[in-house]
Design a protein around this motif. Structure first.
Motif, PDB file in Angstrom:
ATOM      1  N   PRO A  50      49.496  39.927  44.293  1.00 19.84           N
ATOM      2  CA  PRO A  50      49.591  40.790  43.100  1.00 19.84           C
ATOM      3  C   PRO A  50      48.225  41.281  42.619  1.00 19.84           C
ATOM      4  O   PRO A  50      48.121  42.402  42.102  1.00 19.84           O
ATOM      5  CB  PRO A  50      50.255  39.881  42.058  1.00 19.84           C
ATOM      6  CG  PRO A  50      50.965  38.847  42.852  1.00 19.84           C
ATOM      7  CD  PRO A  50      50.118  38.601  44.063  1.00 19.84           C
ATOM      8  N   THR A  51      47.198  40.464  42.810  1.00 19.66           N
ATOM      9  CA  THR A  51      45.862  40.871  42.378  1.00 19.66           C
ATOM     10  C   THR A  51      45.375  42.073  43.174  1.00 19.66           C
ATOM     11  O   THR A  51      44.820  43.029  42.622  1.00 19.66           O
ATOM     12  CB  THR A  51      44.870  39.705  42.530  1.00 19.66           C
ATOM     13  OG1 THR A  51      45.327  38.591  41.759  1.00 19.66           O
ATOM     14  CG2 THR A  51      43.475  40.106  42.053  1.00 19.66           C
ATOM     15  N   ASP A  52      45.586  42.043  44.491  1.00 14.31           N
ATOM     16  CA  ASP A  52      45.192  43.174  45.330  1.00 14.31           C
ATOM     17  C   ASP A  52      46.007  44.418  44.985  1.00 14.31           C
ATOM     18  O   ASP A  52      45.466  45.534  44.914  1.00 14.31           O
ATOM     19  CB  ASP A  52      45.381  42.833  46.807  1.00 14.31           C
ATOM     20  CG  ASP A  52      44.328  41.863  47.317  1.00 14.31           C
ATOM     21  OD1 ASP A  52      43.277  41.731  46.649  1.00 14.31           O
ATOM     22  OD2 ASP A  52      44.558  41.232  48.358  1.00 14.31           O
ATOM     23  N   ALA A  53      47.301  44.251  44.768  1.00 12.77           N
ATOM     24  CA  ALA A  53      48.148  45.395  44.431  1.00 12.77           C
ATOM     25  C   ALA A  53      47.697  46.041  43.129  1.00 12.77           C
ATOM     26  O   ALA A  53      47.648  47.267  43.006  1.00 12.77           O
ATOM     27  CB  ALA A  53      49.603  44.949  44.336  1.00 12.77           C
ATOM     28  N   GLU A  54      47.377  45.197  42.141  1.00 18.28           N
ATOM     29  CA  GLU A  54      46.902  45.725  40.860  1.00 18.28           C
ATOM     30  C   GLU A  54      45.584  46.454  41.037  1.00 18.28           C
ATOM     31  O   GLU A  54      45.336  47.474  40.397  1.00 18.28           O
ATOM     32  CB  GLU A  54      46.747  44.576  39.860  1.00 18.28           C
ATOM     33  CG  GLU A  54      46.533  45.023  38.414  1.00 18.28           C
ATOM     34  CD  GLU A  54      45.097  45.427  38.127  1.00 18.28           C
ATOM     35  OE1 GLU A  54      44.889  46.302  37.257  1.00 18.28           O
ATOM     36  OE2 GLU A  54      44.176  44.881  38.770  1.00 18.28           O
ATOM     37  N   ARG A  55      44.735  45.973  41.935  1.00 23.25           N
ATOM     38  CA  ARG A  55      43.449  46.616  42.196  1.00 23.25           C
ATOM     39  C   ARG A  55      43.650  47.997  42.808  1.00 23.25           C
ATOM     40  O   ARG A  55      42.962  48.954  42.446  1.00 23.25           O
ATOM     41  CB  ARG A  55      42.618  45.738  43.138  1.00 23.25           C
ATOM     42  CG  ARG A  55      41.208  46.264  43.392  1.00 23.25           C
ATOM     43  CD  ARG A  55      40.502  45.390  44.402  1.00 23.25           C
ATOM     44  NE  ARG A  55      39.190  45.919  44.727  1.00 23.25           N
ATOM     45  CZ  ARG A  55      38.535  45.662  45.841  1.00 23.25           C
ATOM     46  NH1 ARG A  55      39.086  44.855  46.751  1.00 23.25           N
ATOM     47  NH2 ARG A  55      37.346  46.174  46.071  1.00 23.25           N
ATOM     48  N   TYR A  56      44.577  48.112  43.725  1.00 20.63           N
ATOM     49  CA  TYR A  56      44.856  49.433  44.313  1.00 20.63           C
ATOM     50  C   TYR A  56      45.303  50.409  43.228  1.00 20.63           C
ATOM     51  O   TYR A  56      44.857  51.568  43.188  1.00 20.63           O
ATOM     52  CB  TYR A  56      45.941  49.339  45.385  1.00 20.63           C
ATOM     53  CG  TYR A  56      45.712  48.315  46.466  1.00 20.63           C
ATOM     54  CD1 TYR A  56      44.427  47.925  46.842  1.00 20.63           C
ATOM     55  CD2 TYR A  56      46.794  47.710  47.115  1.00 20.63           C
ATOM     56  CE1 TYR A  56      44.232  46.971  47.835  1.00 20.63           C
ATOM     57  CE2 TYR A  56      46.602  46.766  48.118  1.00 20.63           C
ATOM     58  CZ  TYR A  56      45.318  46.391  48.452  1.00 20.63           C
ATOM     59  OH  TYR A  56      45.136  45.446  49.423  1.00 20.63           O
ATOM     60  N   ARG A  57      46.192  49.947  42.354  1.00 22.63           N
ATOM     61  CA  ARG A  57      46.685  50.824  41.288  1.00 22.63           C
ATOM     62  C   ARG A  57      45.531  51.258  40.384  1.00 22.63           C
ATOM     63  O   ARG A  57      45.436  52.433  39.995  1.00 22.63           O
ATOM     64  CB  ARG A  57      47.758  50.102  40.455  1.00 22.63           C
ATOM     65  CG  ARG A  57      49.047  49.812  41.219  1.00 22.63           C
ATOM     66  CD  ARG A  57      50.188  49.479  40.244  1.00 22.63           C
ATOM     67  NE  ARG A  57      49.815  48.389  39.348  1.00 22.63           N
ATOM     68  CZ  ARG A  57      50.016  47.106  39.602  1.00 22.63           C
ATOM     69  NH1 ARG A  57      50.557  46.755  40.764  1.00 22.63           N
ATOM     70  NH2 ARG A  57      49.663  46.184  38.739  1.00 22.63           N
ATOM     71  N   ARG A  58      44.674  50.318  40.060  1.00 25.18           N
ATOM     72  CA  ARG A  58      43.559  50.624  39.146  1.00 25.18           C
ATOM     73  C   ARG A  58      42.588  51.622  39.792  1.00 25.18           C
ATOM     74  O   ARG A  58      42.142  52.576  39.135  1.00 25.18           O
ATOM     75  CB  ARG A  58      42.835  49.335  38.773  1.00 25.18           C
ATOM     76  CG  ARG A  58      41.594  49.527  37.914  1.00 25.18           C
ATOM     77  CD  ARG A  58      41.121  48.200  37.339  1.00 25.18           C
ATOM     78  NE  ARG A  58      41.096  47.154  38.356  1.00 25.18           N
ATOM     79  CZ  ARG A  58      40.105  46.988  39.236  1.00 25.18           C
ATOM     80  NH1 ARG A  58      39.073  47.811  39.232  1.00 25.18           N
ATOM     81  NH2 ARG A  58      40.152  45.998  40.120  1.00 25.18           N
TER      82      ARG A  58
END
Length: 320
Positions: A50-58
């Motif tokens: 989830p941390t990586d996914a949130e980083r992509y979105r950001r």
């Protein structure tokens, strides 16, 4: 203002209201430049972190002139289901998934797309550790790009995603244009059959005319017309076969290149005669191939050899 400025403001007296008003007025002024709205893309993120996914979105949210909507999946199986259901513009694919790795995902998706007669979608693979071997294999299986997570920035990720999407759209439009051209060629080849048949019928009537029989030269010209009709009908038939629904040329077979050259010589008889071309043909062999394609190839080669030969008496040699 004479040089083209839409307005002129003094920095010390600028307020939010005055700046917004000046910009709005300039954008809507007659002759003012219009700006295309930002593109909006749907991105499917397949990553169990989830941390990586949130980083992509950001990172993608910071890309200027583009807007992104996101859907997430944490396993390869869920990602495949989401892809077929949503048809996203781009897939951000993590290499290390819980159920299978990114290469297996690409392989499975490629097989599914192939069964449906569809091309691979836009896929950008991301991994925690760079591997040249994995990158090469990912590109072979259909990924448009391969990025290392630690080196990501909004510029790198944004450029990778938008460039891959635009390239895919251009390729799709090109394929559509090719199919449109194929349909046009098929229609032309089909519609040209009727006037050729009528021309052949008129040649037959002219040959059988008893009131004004043709002399030897007239009969020779008529034979040349009929020979060219035969060649054109064969070309149209081959064109129809080539642009048929399955685009199969048929089975490869033995093609006598001596017969191919003889056919080409007849087709180019006018060019050969008008320039006094000396066509030297050595004994040729039988090769495996497609007769129509080889005939067209040989005709193009000999035609160009004559066309670009500046000798007073052009000489063309055909050997093997």
């Amino acid at each position: 203002m004479r040089a083209g400025a839409a307005d002129y403001l003094i920095k010390g007296s600028i307020s939010a209201e005055s700046l917004n008003a000046a910009v709005s007025t300039a954008l809507h002024a007659p002759g003012g430049k219009s700006f295309a709205p930002a593109s909006r893309f749907h991105v499917l993120i397949i990553d169990d972190n989830p941390t990586d996914a949130e980083r992509y979105r950001r990172l993608l949210a910071q890309v200027a002139h583009e807007r992104f909507d996101f859907t997430e999946a944490q396993t390869g199986a869920d990602g495949l289901e989401a892809f077929h259901r949503l048809k996203p513009d781009c897939v951000l694919l993590d290499y290390g998934l819980p159920d299978f790795d990114g290469l297996e995902f690409l392989q499975t998706l490629g097989e599914e797309q192939s069964k449906l007669g569809l091309a691979m979608p836009v896929i950008v693979m991301l991994t925690g550790q760079g591997s040249e071997a994995v990158a090469v294999e990912a590109m072979k299986r259909g990924a448009q790009d391969y990025l290392v997570k630690d080196a990501l920035s909004k510029e790198i990720l944004g450029r990778s995603v938008t460039t891959a999407i635009e390239k895919h759209r251009l390729q799709t439009r090109l394929i559509d244009k090719e199919r449109e051209f194929e349909r046009f060629c098929y229609a032309v080849a089909h519609d040209m059959q009727a006037p050729l048949r009528r021309t052949r019928q008129f040649c037959g009537l002219l040959r059988k005319s008893g009131t004004n029989p043709l002399d030897d030269l007239g009969s020779q010209y008529l034979q040349l017309v009929e020979s060219n009709i035969d060649s054109l009908q064969m070309m149209l038939k081959d064109l129809l076969n080539y642009y048929s629904s399955d685009r199969q040329q048929g089975e490869r077979s033995g093609v006598d290149m001596n017969a191919v050259v003889a056919t080409v010589r007849d087709s180019l008889a006018e060019q050969i005669g008008s320039r006094g071309v000396v066509l030297n043909v050595e004994p040729l062999t039988v090769i495996q191939g497609y007769a129509a394609a080889l005939t067209q190839l040989m005709q193009n080669l000999i035609d160009n050899a004559i066309k670009y030969n500046r000798s007073a008496v052009p000489s063309v040699a055909v050997t093997c």
